[in-house]
Write a protein that holds these residues in place. Structure first.
Motif, short mmCIF file in Angstrom:
data_model
loop_
_atom_site.label_atom_id
_atom_site.label_comp_id
_atom_site.label_asym_id
_atom_site.label_seq_id
_atom_site.Cartn_x
_atom_site.Cartn_y
_atom_site.Cartn_z
N ASN A 424 31.25 44.54 43.80
CA ASN A 424 30.86 43.69 42.52
C ASN A 424 31.80 42.96 41.79
O ASN A 424 31.58 42.06 40.85
N LEU A 425 33.22 43.24 42.03
CA LEU A 425 34.25 42.61 41.57
C LEU A 425 34.40 41.00 41.80
O LEU A 425 34.06 40.57 43.06
N SER A 426 34.69 39.98 40.99
CA SER A 426 35.10 38.65 41.29
C SER A 426 36.13 38.67 42.24
O SER A 426 37.08 39.58 42.41
N ASN A 427 36.36 37.56 43.15
CA ASN A 427 37.59 37.24 43.74
C ASN A 427 38.95 37.15 42.85
O ASN A 427 39.91 37.87 43.20
N THR A 428 38.76 36.74 41.69
CA THR A 428 40.09 36.94 40.89
C THR A 428 40.47 38.34 40.36
O THR A 428 41.64 38.67 40.51
N ALA A 429 39.42 38.98 40.02
CA ALA A 429 39.68 40.58 39.88
C ALA A 429 40.00 41.16 40.89
O ALA A 429 41.08 42.16 40.68
N ARG A 430 39.50 41.10 42.00
CA ARG A 430 40.07 41.75 43.23
C ARG A 430 41.51 41.17 43.77
O ARG A 430 42.33 42.10 44.01
N GLU A 431 41.92 40.14 43.51
CA GLU A 431 43.35 39.76 43.92
C GLU A 431 44.06 40.08 42.77
O GLU A 431 44.99 40.59 43.18
N ARG A 432 43.75 40.08 41.44
CA ARG A 432 44.47 40.67 40.32
C ARG A 432 44.96 42.17 40.68
O ARG A 432 45.94 42.52 40.36
N LEU A 433 43.96 42.93 41.11
CA LEU A 433 43.91 44.37 41.33
C LEU A 433 45.08 44.53 42.51
O LEU A 433 46.11 45.33 42.39
N THR A 434 44.97 43.83 43.57
CA THR A 434 46.02 44.14 44.71
C THR A 434 47.41 43.47 44.24
O THR A 434 48.57 43.97 44.79
N ASP A 435 47.63 42.29 43.43
CA ASP A 435 48.63 41.94 43.06
C ASP A 435 49.45 42.59 42.15
O ASP A 435 50.69 42.59 42.03
N GLU A 436 48.65 43.15 41.31
CA GLU A 436 49.41 43.74 40.08
C GLU A 436 49.62 45.29 39.93
O GLU A 436 50.47 45.85 39.16
N LYS A 449 39.80 50.93 36.62
CA LYS A 449 40.21 50.32 35.64
C LYS A 449 39.76 48.59 35.73
O LYS A 449 39.40 48.01 34.95
N ALA A 450 39.85 48.38 37.11
CA ALA A 450 39.54 47.03 37.50
C ALA A 450 37.83 46.89 37.68
O ALA A 450 37.17 45.83 37.59
N GLY A 451 37.09 48.02 37.38
CA GLY A 451 35.62 47.98 37.49
C GLY A 451 35.13 48.13 38.85
O GLY A 451 34.05 47.85 39.06
N ALA A 452 35.77 48.73 39.64
CA ALA A 452 35.44 49.26 41.13
C ALA A 452 34.41 50.59 40.86
O ALA A 452 34.24 50.98 39.97
N PHE A 453 33.86 50.86 41.91
CA PHE A 453 32.89 51.81 42.13
C PHE A 453 31.55 51.73 41.38
O PHE A 453 30.74 52.62 41.39
#
Length: 479
Positions: A424-436, A449-453
């Motif tokens: 459900n996450l945007s590409n930006t949110a997913r990339e931010r999660l793995t980067d940060e 916290k990123a909104g997964a699940f």
């Protein structure tokens, strides 16, 4: 005789001059078949085009004392606006051949039917390759240049090509390049590796192949490959395509296939496992891995791999009988469910695979090497990934993974977790999660916290109920 002396080829690019071949030398006599191994982009096709005369070298000399074909499976010599028949007529006239005889041969061999009377520009790449090969056979060249002809057509067409080349014209010279190392091994009597612009020659295939594997890193421990994807379905599709263009993957499955042909099932299983360690969502070779395990009476391992193959999209009809056999051999034919097929929809409702279990064991139990019997039970007992994940969370061994960021394996697990649980996450949110995410961070907390699940109801319920009891700090309620 063909003599190549100090051959060099460079291309101008916006980043500067790109050298593809530098100081290449070889000679080829009648009856010699030179097989060339090399990575994608190494310059193999460029070298064949230079030998054929389709391109000019930047410097160096190519002496041809024999007639040379155009690259077989290369349709660049055709006039695209003309029909297949007109192209046959044109080439026949150049070589002063009998048109009616040549047309009859090409019609029979290429099997293009009415398309032979359509413009070549309307042909698919495979149709062009069929026409190119058939026309090449009407001209009795002294040297044939074969560029991935094995990738064209079905098994029957391959057999006809091999008969025309290696039996009818077995006395000719040939240069062969193919991603199928077995094809090069079986049909050549000399071999070379093209790597870093240089051509190195070998008289023994095994020696050449061993050096080739070392050059591309296939002898190193398998490292997972990161693939860009946004959901599980695209991850599976990307794995299918990416694996078949990765030299390391192809080498492992090639050696697995060779071992299988020799009935060396232990080696075959090991090679398929190494390939699948690179691309665990590549469905085709889970079936081969299962077959190799079954032949060794490793029935539980075979069952896991059959279930994984079907869950990833392999037709159930192709493995149902094999899966039933290995289940029955364990005495569980009345209690164990058959392999489950994928469903339309999100990742949470899909039947779990071995790759899913290993990912979830890492995330929800901090386990990097789950026991085989636990994987088997997980795939048998749970109809969906969401159900299996919830069971892992609610087990006595629940422990959230802590991010260390030390290995390629861990980085790929995080990327896959972000894809699987964050559709459900945007590409930006997913990339931010793995980067940060930072060393020491709680991976489940970071995902939440990123909104997964959001699309995993059983995971949400289990985490809301159990997670605060397992950690010193509470996880915010996941909605």
């Amino acid at each position: 005789m063909i003599r190549v002396r100090d051959l060099n080829k460079s291309y101008p690019t916006r980043f500067g001059t790109k050298t593809v071949l530098d100081g290449v030398n070889f000679e080829l006599a009648m009856g010699e078949r030179l097989g060339i191994l090399g990575r994608n982009g190494a310059g193999k096709s460029t070298m064949i085009r230079l030998v054929s005369g389709a391109e000019r070298p930047t410097s160096g000399v190519i002496e041809r004392e024999m007639s040379v074909s155009w690259p077989l499976a290369f349709g660049g010599a055709f006039q695209a606006q003309l029909t297949g028949i007109d192209n046959i007529r044109f080439i026949t006239s150049i070589y002063n051949q009998d048109f009616d005889r040549n047309l009859e041969f090409v019609e029979d061999f290429a099997e293009l039917g009415p398309y032979l009377r359509e413009p070549v520009r309307s042909y698919s790449s495979g149709m062009r390759a069929r026409l190119a090969f058939a026309i090449s056979m009407i001209i009795e060249f002294d040297c044939f240049l074969i560029d991935e002809i094995g990738a064209v057509g079905d098994a029957r067409f391959h057999d006809r090509c091999n008969h025309e080349l290696f039996e009818v014209r077995g006395d000719r010279a040939m240069i062969i390049i193919s991603h199928d190392a077995g094809y090069v091994r079986d049909h050549c009597n000399r071999w070379a590796i093209l790597h870093d612009t240089k051509l190195t020659h070998f008289d023994d295939f095994e020696e050449a192949y061993g050096v080739y594997k070392e050059l591309i890193g296939a002898e190193m421990r398998a490292k997972p490959v990161s693939i860009a994807y946004t959901n599980r379905a695209r991850m599976i599709d990307s794995s299918q395509r990416a694996a078949l263009t990765d030299e390391r993957f192809r080498i492992h499955v090639q050696q697995g296939d060779w071992a299988r042909d020799q009935r060396d099932w232990k080696k075959a299983q090991r090679e398929y496992a190494d390939a699948l360690a690179l691309y665990p969502y590549q469905r085709s070779y889970w079936t081969q891995h299962a077959h190799a395990a079954k032949e060794q009476d490793l029935h539980a391992q075979a069952e896991i791999s059959y279930r994984t193959a079907v869950a990833l999209g392999e037709p159930l009809a192709d493995v149902e009988e094999h899966a039933a056999f290995v289940i029955a051999q364990q005495g569980d034919d009345d209690s164990a469910p058959p392999p489950r097929v994928p469903l339309p929809g999100v990742a949470a409702i899909q039947p779990p695979t071995r790759a899913d279990y290993e990912l979830m064991a890492w995330l929800f139990q901090s386990e990097n090497n789950p026991r085989m019997q636990d994987v088997q039970s997980g795939l048998r007992d749970h109809a969906s990934c969401d159900e299996m994940a919830a069971a892992l969370i609610e087990s006595a061994s629940f422990a959230s993974a802590t991010w260390r960021g030390e290995t390629d394996v861990e980085a790929t697990l995080l990327q896959t977790a972000a894809c699987l649980f964050g559709e459900n996450l945007s590409n930006t949110a997913r990339e931010r999660l793995t980067d940060e995410i930072m060393p020491g961070d709680d991976v489940i907390a970071s995902l939440a916290k990123a909104g997964a699940f959001a699309q995993w109801p059983r995971i949400r319920d289990s985490l809301n109920r159990l997670y605060p009891q397992m950690r010193d700090q509470s996880l915010e309620r996941i909605h």
